[in-house]
Design a protein around this motif. Structure first.
Motif: not given
Length: 627
Positions: A78-92
């Protein structure tokens, strides 16, 4: 399939406790393998959107609404919503630099000055794809070769300061592409580059896009670049989308008044004699400047050139000291036998690539740098002045006659001085009037350049780029000079502000009888401003002609390469990237033999082709056959 979908994106900033929306409900998409251009002026929200996609928004900013959906073609999830990711998290962090790469506007400030190019690319690679260092070095060397480094093994150990602007941008491109991202964000990737280097970088981006199948988000205000690169275009103004569509629709059928105004604000080669640029918004209305009182002149002075430069030459010697006291020295011939005249009341354009010697010539005329040899004569109407022979008080008094407008209005204005102090400083240095008289003169200067006198107690940081450049122009006018040297005065400005400043310079020239030496690498700007144009390459003037002759019948291969490299905001005149500058426009090995020095060291000479058209070639060569 869309790599990126932005839906109703809203971004706000909190400054001094006040919240402000800078992106207001923006929506667009980037299809796989396509290039989407995001176009607008400075402050429109372009770079803020790119920062949000990369998760790099400043602490004061944040996404207040909407979504940024990223679909990775290599990960069928599924597409990732970048706007909802923590700015310093592992995913981003995995996405940033790995699946989404970015090239920044200014490569010199984006690259670390204390690490080699190879080390910086290696860091980006190992962060996302851990592997043994020998294998990483092999991949990096291959990537450096792909982006156009002739000796990639040696380039690995270069520091950024050892590279030209074009090579630094290629190094940034290698760093952004080393992990083979699905999306590349290019934020004004060619703004600071010459047209020939710009053509090479854009061609490289197109080739790598086709080879790697990536999508590109191209952020720019240059509609010529957009016409040659983009499949789809999104036009943004003050955080809102004004118009979007395919490049075909945007350029052939523009609908929104803002887009039409952008297209009209850019100087182009099809402008008629006397036609003015149309600024997006007019600056503060200004009354015509007071004409300068002409002093009585000696008989025949009107026919004499205001400035005559003869056989100017300047070399720079650079050296480095190594271990055990050993040192190496190298000599660079920056200006080589340069001669030209500037007539009273005309604008002479001086064009060429970075490093060709344009700015060194201006510094030699200003006596900021000492010439090795040559002559500079200035005719003030009563006598001819040997500029290079002036000393002491004579030189100090002469400096009022020639002033300069600098390229970067930010660094050329003191941040610690108010506008009043900046404009009074030259008057105080040269003892022009007392306090009240100087203040009256400063207010008149503000009126001349279309700025409100109420701004006099402000500091430079509180002005826009265009307003700062107007302050620089006012400072240059303060001492009523006869010649003004304009060194890339609009290269750092948007097309809209650029149009205002260029129109102002033309108005002031007509009203005050000013004479300009206009230095630029933007040929369209020079075409709008100059009466005659001198083209410089490798420290020499290779061609000099009236404007209409140079652009319609260029003879020298270097001039032709510069003209071929200019991107037009016209879909019917696409740039031929392969013909633009094979091997570099100033590389003499690509020039016909009659334009290169003889093997026995015989000097080239300026051949007169008539009507004031001169070209540098071998004596007796029939250069018209090559025209």
């Amino acid at each position: 399939m869309n790599i990126l979908e932005i839906n109703d994106l809203r971004i706000g900033f909190t400054v001094h406790g006040l919240a402000r929306d800078v992106v207001k409900g923006v929506s667009f998409r980037i299809p796989a393998g396509k290039t989407v251009a995001l176009v607008g002026e400075s402050g429109s929200g372009k770079s803020v959107i790119s920062q949000a996609i990369m998760g790099l928004l400043p602490r004061a900013g944040g996404v207040t609404g909407g979504e940024i959906l990223f679909r990775d073609p290599e990960a069928p999830v599924a597409p990732i919503d970048i706007a909802s990711l923590p700015s310093e998290g592992k995913e981003i962090r995995e996405l940033r630099g790995g699946r989404i790469g970015m090239i920044f506007q200014e490569p010199m400030s984006s690259l670390s000055p204390v690490h080699t190019i190879g080390n910086q690319i290696e860091e980006a690679l190992l962060l996302h794809r851990p592997m043994p260092k020998p294998q990483a070095r092999e991949l990096i060397t291959a990537m450096l070769k792909r982006v156009g480094f002739k000796d990639p093994v040696r380039a690995y150990s270069f520091y950024p300061f050892e590279l030209s602007g074009g090579l630094r941008q290629r190094a940034m491109l290698a760093m952004a592409l080393i992990c083979e991202p699905a999306l590349l964000i290019a934020d004004e990737p060619t703004t600071a580059l010459d047209v020939t280097i710009q053509a090479q970088v854009l061609d490289l981006m197109r080739e790598l896009q086709a080879e790697m199948g990536m999508a590109i988000l191209l952020i720019t205000h240059d509609l010529g670049v957009v016409a040659n690169m983009a499949d789809e275009v999104v036009v943004i103004y003050h955080g809102e989308i004004m118009e979007s569509g395919t490049a075909e629709d945007i350029f052939r059928r523009p609908q929104h008044p803002y887009l039409k105004a952008l297209l009209n604000a850019s100087p182009h080669f099809d402008m008629q004699e006397g036609e003015r640029l149309v600024a997006l918004r007019e600056a503060r209305p200004r009354a015509p400047a007071t004409p300068k009182q002409e002093p009585p002149r000696r008989a025949g002075a009107q026919e004499e050139p205001l400035l005559a430069v003869r056989h100017l030459r300047k070399t720079y010697t650079t050296g480095s000291t190594r271990f055990f006291g050993k040192s190496t020295k190298s000599t660079v011939l920056a200006v080589d036998d340069v001669s030209f005249d500037i007539r009273r009341g005309e604008c002479l354009g001086l064009v060429g690539e970075s490093g060709c010697g344009k700015t060194t010539v201006s510094k030699l005329i200003m006596r900021a740098v000492t010439a090795d040899s040559g002559e500079v004569w200035f005719d003030d109407g009563s006598r001819r002045i040997d500029v290079l022979g002036l000393k002491g008080e004579e030189l100090r008094n002469f400096r009022t006659r020639i002033q300069m407008i600098f390229q970067d209005p930010v660094s050329s204005l003191s941040p610690r001085m108010t506008v009043m102090n900046i404009l009074r400083e030259p008057l105080a240095i040269h003892d022009r009037g007392e306090g009240a008289e100087q203040k009256a003169r400063v207010k008149a200067l503000m009126e001349d350049v279309g700025l409100d006198a109420r701004f006099l107690n402000r500091y430079p940081h509180s002005f826009s780029g265009g307003q700062r450049q107007r302050i620089g122009i006012a400072r240059a006018l303060a001492l009523d000079p006869e010649l003004i040297i304009c060194d890339e005065p609009v290269s750092a400005l948007d097309v809209s502000v650029q149009a205002q400043v260029l129109n102002l310079l033309k108005d002031l020239q007509a009203e005050r009888g000013l004479t300009f030496l206009f230095i630029s690498h933007n040929l369209a700007v020079v075409n709008y401003m100059a009466d005659r144009i001198a083209v410089m390459a490798n420290g020499r003037i290779v061609e000099l002609a009236p404007r209409h002759i140079l652009f319609t019948a260029p003879v020298h291969p270097y001039t032709k390469a510069l003209l071929k490299s200019v991107p037009f905001a016209d879909l019917d005149r696409k740039l031929d990237f392969k013909l633009a500058a094979p091997g570099g426009a100033s590389d003499m090995r690509h020039w016909p033999a009659c334009f290169r020095p003889e093997d026995d060291g015989e000097r080239l000479a300026h051949l007169d082709l008539g009507s004031g058209h001169l070209v540098l070639a071998r004596q007796g060569a029939d250069v018209r056959e090559l025209a």
